[in-house]
Enzyme design. Structure first.
Site, mmCIF file in Angstrom:
data_model
loop_
_atom_site.group_PDB
_atom_site.id
_atom_site.type_symbol
_atom_site.label_atom_id
_atom_site.label_comp_id
_atom_site.label_asym_id
_atom_site.label_seq_id
_atom_site.Cartn_x
_atom_site.Cartn_y
_atom_site.Cartn_z
ATOM 1 N N ASP A 1 -50.524 59.315 -56.392
ATOM 2 C CA ASP A 1 -50.388 57.935 -55.915
ATOM 3 C C ASP A 1 -51.789 57.395 -55.693
ATOM 4 O O ASP A 1 -52.401 57.660 -54.683
ATOM 5 C CB ASP A 1 -49.587 57.912 -54.613
ATOM 6 N N HIS B 1 -53.417 51.144 -58.613
ATOM 7 C CA HIS B 1 -54.504 51.092 -57.627
ATOM 8 C C HIS B 1 -55.362 52.348 -57.670
ATOM 9 O O HIS B 1 -54.873 53.447 -57.916
ATOM 10 C CB HIS B 1 -53.985 50.793 -56.218
ATOM 11 N N GLU C 1 -55.208 49.258 -52.000
ATOM 12 C CA GLU C 1 -53.768 49.022 -51.930
ATOM 13 C C GLU C 1 -53.219 49.653 -50.668
ATOM 14 O O GLU C 1 -52.390 49.085 -49.956
ATOM 15 C CB GLU C 1 -53.073 49.600 -53.176
ATOM 16 N N GLU C 2 -53.698 50.862 -50.397
ATOM 17 C CA GLU C 2 -53.179 51.622 -49.253
ATOM 18 C C GLU C 2 -53.639 51.042 -47.918
ATOM 19 O O GLU C 2 -53.124 51.404 -46.878
ATOM 20 C CB GLU C 2 -53.611 53.091 -49.363
ATOM 21 N N HIS D 1 -48.014 60.441 -49.890
ATOM 22 C CA HIS D 1 -48.546 60.272 -48.537
ATOM 23 C C HIS D 1 -48.280 61.524 -47.691
ATOM 24 O O HIS D 1 -48.224 61.440 -46.470
ATOM 25 C CB HIS D 1 -47.982 59.012 -47.847
ATOM 26 N N ASP E 1 -46.642 52.316 -59.929
ATOM 27 C CA ASP E 1 -46.912 52.835 -58.578
ATOM 28 C C ASP E 1 -45.606 53.182 -57.857
ATOM 29 O O ASP E 1 -45.370 52.723 -56.736
ATOM 30 C CB ASP E 1 -47.707 51.763 -57.791
ATOM 31 N N ASP F 1 -57.340 53.492 -55.112
ATOM 32 C CA ASP F 1 -57.548 54.208 -53.848
ATOM 33 C C ASP F 1 -56.395 55.171 -53.563
ATOM 34 O O ASP F 1 -55.290 55.020 -54.090
ATOM 35 C CB ASP F 1 -57.728 53.229 -52.678
HETATM 36 ZN ZN LIG Z 1 -49.386 53.704 -54.350
#
Ligand SMILES: [Zn+2]
Length: 381
Positions: free
Chosen positions: A107, A77, A140-141, A353, A164, A79
């Site tokens: 990520d 992904h 995705e997030e 994150h 991922d 984003d």
């Molecule tokens: Zn991810």
């Protein structure tokens, strides 16, 4: 086979391009050029319009030179999560991290970079391989939205990998299904000092309901969370409304249904204990729940051709591949729901994150070698 310097530089360049969810256009245009330079046919779908973003999913088709081989999907992904603007990557030996103000964005820029470099190496070293589809998804997030809107009929591949996840050597083949919900708890407004007996405190009702709930780790397969709560207007007003937002996840559909029902029932039971009569009229606290399927479970069998392929590639590189279950959802959940067989291969991203996110370039290089070997082996199929 993998050019370490080139992969490192590409990752750093990608990280420096802001791409919060719904604002992936800059990185998407960069990747379009990258893919076209490698000889792919590139298209964007309309997922961006569907989710209110500024670009759609990028889909690239590499014909390969073994048209008889099964097409293979590689996906990551585009984003990144917040805080993720103006990321300044800092390299310390082989460890890449941010300057501490933002996430690193490994990520999932690590997955994106690995796919680009693996395909570049295929071309450069003239490695025979079958057709490869690349899907660089948006949002995705934000709830796997890009993958949800992706029309898999645009893909030739029916099996492949999402890149991922974290530690190298792991292939995530099982992931839970998830429900997310919004639950409104309604009470009755009143002046808190003059006539509190004419009110029903929605915050209190919600609190009593939450106190009854089993939350957190329910069992090995199931988790639950209330993640947001908002309500009330002022300290001198008995609040008449609270909104709770939460989720439940499980590898078992039965357990997921049971946990979801349990959480709503706890609030309904709490509400049932709060009522009052004013001028002959009965007022009751009440609960309004809206449950949505966030994503479906991922379950790729250990003896599937996909797992065997990844294991064989690992073996050739001296990496013992372990299949694992994760508690998180990713685009692979959505692809599998749509009839593809896709697992999630690790890239080396760590502590994602968070602003402490980091990545060891040695893991990144090894993951890229893995992907290259997988593509090569698949070409022999
Ligand atoms: Zn991810």
């Amino acid at each position: 086979m993998i050019n370490h310097e080139r992969l490192k530089n590409l990752l750093i360049e990608l990280i420096k391009i802001d791409s919060l969810s719904r604002r992936e256009r800059d990185v998407a245009l960069f990747l379009k050029r990258e893919m076209e330079e490698l000889g792919a046919e590139v298209e964007f779908d309309d997922a961006g319009e569907k989710v209110g973003g500024n670009v759609g999913n990028l889909i690239a088709h590499f014909p390969g030179d073994r048209p008889g081989a099964a097409p293979f999907l590689l996906s990551a992904h585009m984003d990144t999560v917040a805080p993720g603007e103006g990321i300044v990557p800092v390299l310390d030996g082989t460890i890449l991290r941010s300057d501490g103000r933002t996430v690193l964005g490994g990520d999932d820029k690590s997955g994106v970079a690995i796919i680009c470099e693996a395909l570049r190496a295929v071309r450069e070293k003239k490695i025979p391989c079958g057709p490869v589809d690349v899907a660089f998804t948006i949002c995705e997030e934000a709830g796997l939205l890009g993958a949800k809107w992706l029309d898999v009929a645009r893909l030739k591949a029916r099996t492949g990998l999402v890149l991922d996840s974290d530690s190298v050597g792991f292939l995530f083949t099982r992931a839970p299904a998830a429900n997310r919900f919004e639950i409104a708890v309604h009470g009755l407004e009143a002046h808190a000092g003059v006539c509190p007996e004419k009110g029903i405190n929605a915050i209190q009702v919600a609190a009593e309901g939450i106190a009854r709930m089993k939350l957190g780790r329910i069992d090995a397969e199931t988790t639950a969370n209330i993640g947001l709560i908002e309500g009330g207007v002022a300290v001198n007003i008995v609040p008449n409304a609270v909104l709770l937002k939460g989720e439940a996840r499980s590898h078992s559909e039965e357990k997921l249904a049971a946990q979801t029902a349990h959480m709503i029932r706890c609030l309904e039971e709490a509400a049932a204990a709060h009522s009052l009569t004013l001028d002959g009229q009965v007022f009751r606290a009440r609960v309004e729940a809206r449950v949505e399927r966030d994503y479906d479970r991922l379950n790729v069998a250990d003896d599937s051709p996909l797992v065997r392929l990844v294991r064989a590639a690992g073996k050739n590189l001296g990496v013992d591949i372990r299949t694992e279950a994760t508690g998180g959802g990713c685009d692979a959940n959505v692809f599998n729901k749509k009839g593809l067989e896709v697992a999630n291969l690790s890239t080396g991203m760590r502590e994602i994150h968070t602003v402490k996110e980091w990545l060891d370039l040695k893991d990144l290089y090894l993951s890229a070698e893995m992907v290259l070997e997988i593509v090569r082996l698949n070409g022999e199929s």
